[in-house]
Design a protein around this motif. Structure first.
Motif, PDB file in Angstrom:
ATOM      1  N   VAL A 157       0.954  -1.205   0.017  1.00  0.00           N
ATOM      2  CA  VAL A 157       0.049  -0.085   0.098  1.00  0.00           C
ATOM      3  C   VAL A 157       0.837   1.301   0.043  1.00  0.00           C
ATOM      4  N   GLY A 158       2.043   1.036   0.607  1.00  0.00           N
ATOM      5  CA  GLY A 158       2.996   2.094   0.599  1.00  0.00           C
ATOM      6  C   GLY A 158       3.270   2.768  -0.887  1.00  0.00           C
ATOM      7  N   LEU A 159       3.521   1.590  -1.690  1.00  0.00           N
ATOM      8  CA  LEU A 159       3.813   2.083  -3.440  1.00  0.00           C
ATOM      9  C   LEU A 159       2.526   2.458  -3.951  1.00  0.00           C
ATOM     10  N   VAL A 160       1.348   1.723  -3.472  1.00  0.00           N
ATOM     11  CA  VAL A 160       0.087   2.095  -4.450  1.00  0.00           C
ATOM     12  C   VAL A 160      -0.454   3.460  -3.921  1.00  0.00           C
ATOM     13  N   ARG A 161      -0.291   3.902  -2.865  1.00  0.00           N
ATOM     14  CA  ARG A 161      -0.648   5.282  -2.427  1.00  0.00           C
ATOM     15  C   ARG A 161       0.174   6.485  -2.983  1.00  0.00           C
ATOM     16  N   ARG A 162       1.261   5.976  -3.553  1.00  0.00           N
ATOM     17  CA  ARG A 162       2.218   6.983  -4.445  1.00  0.00           C
ATOM     18  C   ARG A 162       1.921   6.886  -5.842  1.00  0.00           C
ATOM     19  N   LEU A 163       1.700   5.653  -6.385  1.00  0.00           N
ATOM     20  CA  LEU A 163       1.388   5.629  -7.887  1.00  0.00           C
ATOM     21  C   LEU A 163      -0.191   5.946  -8.121  1.00  0.00           C
ATOM     22  N   ALA A 164      -1.036   5.779  -7.436  1.00  0.00           N
ATOM     23  CA  ALA A 164      -2.249   6.167  -8.020  1.00  0.00           C
ATOM     24  C   ALA A 164      -2.700   7.571  -8.045  1.00  0.00           C
ATOM     25  N   PRO A 165      -2.004   8.491  -7.110  1.00  0.00           N
ATOM     26  CA  PRO A 165      -2.259   9.905  -7.435  1.00  0.00           C
ATOM     27  C   PRO A 165      -1.682  10.490  -8.541  1.00  0.00           C
ATOM     28  N   ALA A 166      -0.449  10.049  -8.778  1.00  0.00           N
ATOM     29  CA  ALA A 166       0.409  10.425  -9.939  1.00  0.00           C
ATOM     30  C   ALA A 166      -0.253  10.079 -11.300  1.00  0.00           C
ATOM     31  N   LEU A 167      -0.891   8.700 -11.444  1.00  0.00           N
ATOM     32  CA  LEU A 167      -1.208   8.231 -12.339  1.00  0.00           C
ATOM     33  C   LEU A 167      -2.776   8.949 -12.821  1.00  0.00           C
ATOM     34  N   HIS A 260      -5.107  16.920  -3.020  1.00  0.00           N
ATOM     35  CA  HIS A 260      -3.987  17.719  -3.080  1.00  0.00           C
ATOM     36  C   HIS A 260      -2.867  16.955  -3.088  1.00  0.00           C
ATOM     37  N   LEU A 261      -2.693  15.633  -3.263  1.00  0.00           N
ATOM     38  CA  LEU A 261      -1.775  14.684  -3.438  1.00  0.00           C
ATOM     39  C   LEU A 261      -1.666  14.532  -4.997  1.00  0.00           C
ATOM     40  N   ILE A 262      -2.776  14.712  -5.796  1.00  0.00           N
ATOM     41  CA  ILE A 262      -2.742  14.688  -7.181  1.00  0.00           C
ATOM     42  C   ILE A 262      -2.131  15.881  -7.797  1.00  0.00           C
ATOM     43  N   THR A 263      -2.569  16.963  -7.229  1.00  0.00           N
ATOM     44  CA  THR A 263      -1.970  18.357  -7.818  1.00  0.00           C
ATOM     45  C   THR A 263      -0.501  18.372  -7.273  1.00  0.00           C
TER      46      THR A 263
END
Length: 277
Positions: A157-167, A260-263
């Motif tokens: 989940v540590g990786l998923v929570r970083r991948l998802a907003p960027a994608l 805000h993690l997306i932006t």
């Protein structure tokens, strides 16, 4: 386990590979390491990193041009595929209730950001008041190629929570799997490969952080880097290297789901348009 002729079946051990440009590849150097002392994991090189960045850059224009709705559909498909391999991931994460909860959080994260793809523009964009016969709009646009250094724990989940907003925002990703626990990240790449993501949109490398992060930070074709998985000393070195090519360095809060993690990986573009035209 006996076979049909009564002999013992030889266990076929899984070969883990990196995921670059839509293909599963071994390290170009042929090197591997054993984080758990038993399973060989590819030890990515500088060349592997360059290949991943090149694949991501080539995929950026097409991914950013997709409709927000389509990006949301693909992220949701990834959540479906991840949930469908629940048994495998729970075992990879060590089994028991903590592993099940981590998997649930990873699936929830993908679904949550899938729902934000067509809303982030309305929430973060705006119409600006100006003194003149013009419309003035601020619109978020993707940054480009985002490097992600995944945290060691939680490994999935540590990786998923970083991948998802960027994608979600239309960026493409080059991610470094957790060095000590890379198997959930490399197996997640198998999920993403069957989730309709175009080749090159997501790339996952494994190896030693001290060897790969300096090149990720210094690469001129990487536009931003998330250092959530780095130590303070590593962050200082990355910031120094990134300053030479004006790369954005972001450390995302752990465990938070937020538009805000997306932006954090988007640029705000201002557009002027004459009224009545």
């Amino acid at each position: 386990m006996p076979t049909r002729n009564g002999n013992e079946r030889i266990d076929v051990r899984k070969t883990y590979k990196q995921y670059v440009g839509g293909e599963f590849v071994r390290s170009e150097s042929g090197r591997a390491y054993r984080p758990d002392g038993a399973i060989n994991v590819p030890r990515g090189s500088r060349k592997d990193l360059r290949d991943a960045v090149r694949a991501a850059r080539g995929a950026f224009a097409g991914w950013a041009a997709r409709t927000a709705m389509n990006r949301g559909q693909i992220l949701y498909r990834a959540a479906e595929m991840l949930d469908g391999r629940r048994t495998q991931f729970v075992e990879l994460l060590g089994g028991g209730r903590p592993a099940r909860l981590e998997l649930d959080e990873a699936v929830e994260t993908l679904v949550w950001y899938a729902g934000w793809t067509d809303k982030v523009g309305q929430v973060t964009g705006t119409v600006n008041p100006v003194a003149g016969p013009y419309f003035n709009f601020t619109i978020p646009e993707p940054t480009g190629v985002v490097g992600i250094v995944a945290p060691e724990t939680p490994a999935l989940v540590g990786l998923v929570r970083r991948l998802a907003p960027a994608l979600c925002g239309g960026n493409v990703v080059v991610a470094l799997a957790p060095e000590a626990r890379p198997l959930p990240a490399l197996t997640l790449a198998e999920v993403l490969a069957t989730s309709d993501f175009p080749s090159g949109v997501v790339n996952v490398l494994s190896g030693q952080r001290k060897e790969l992060t300096p090149w990720l930070a210094a690469h001129m074709d990487v536009n931003a880097i998330d250092v959530g998985g780095c130590t303070p000393d590593e962050v200082a070195e990355i910031e120094k290297a990134a300053a030479e090519n004006v790369k954005r360095v972001v450390k995302m809060p752990a465990g938070e789901l937020s538009p805000h993690l997306i932006t954090a990986f988007m640029e705000m573009k201002t557009i002027w348009h004459p009224i009545g035209v």
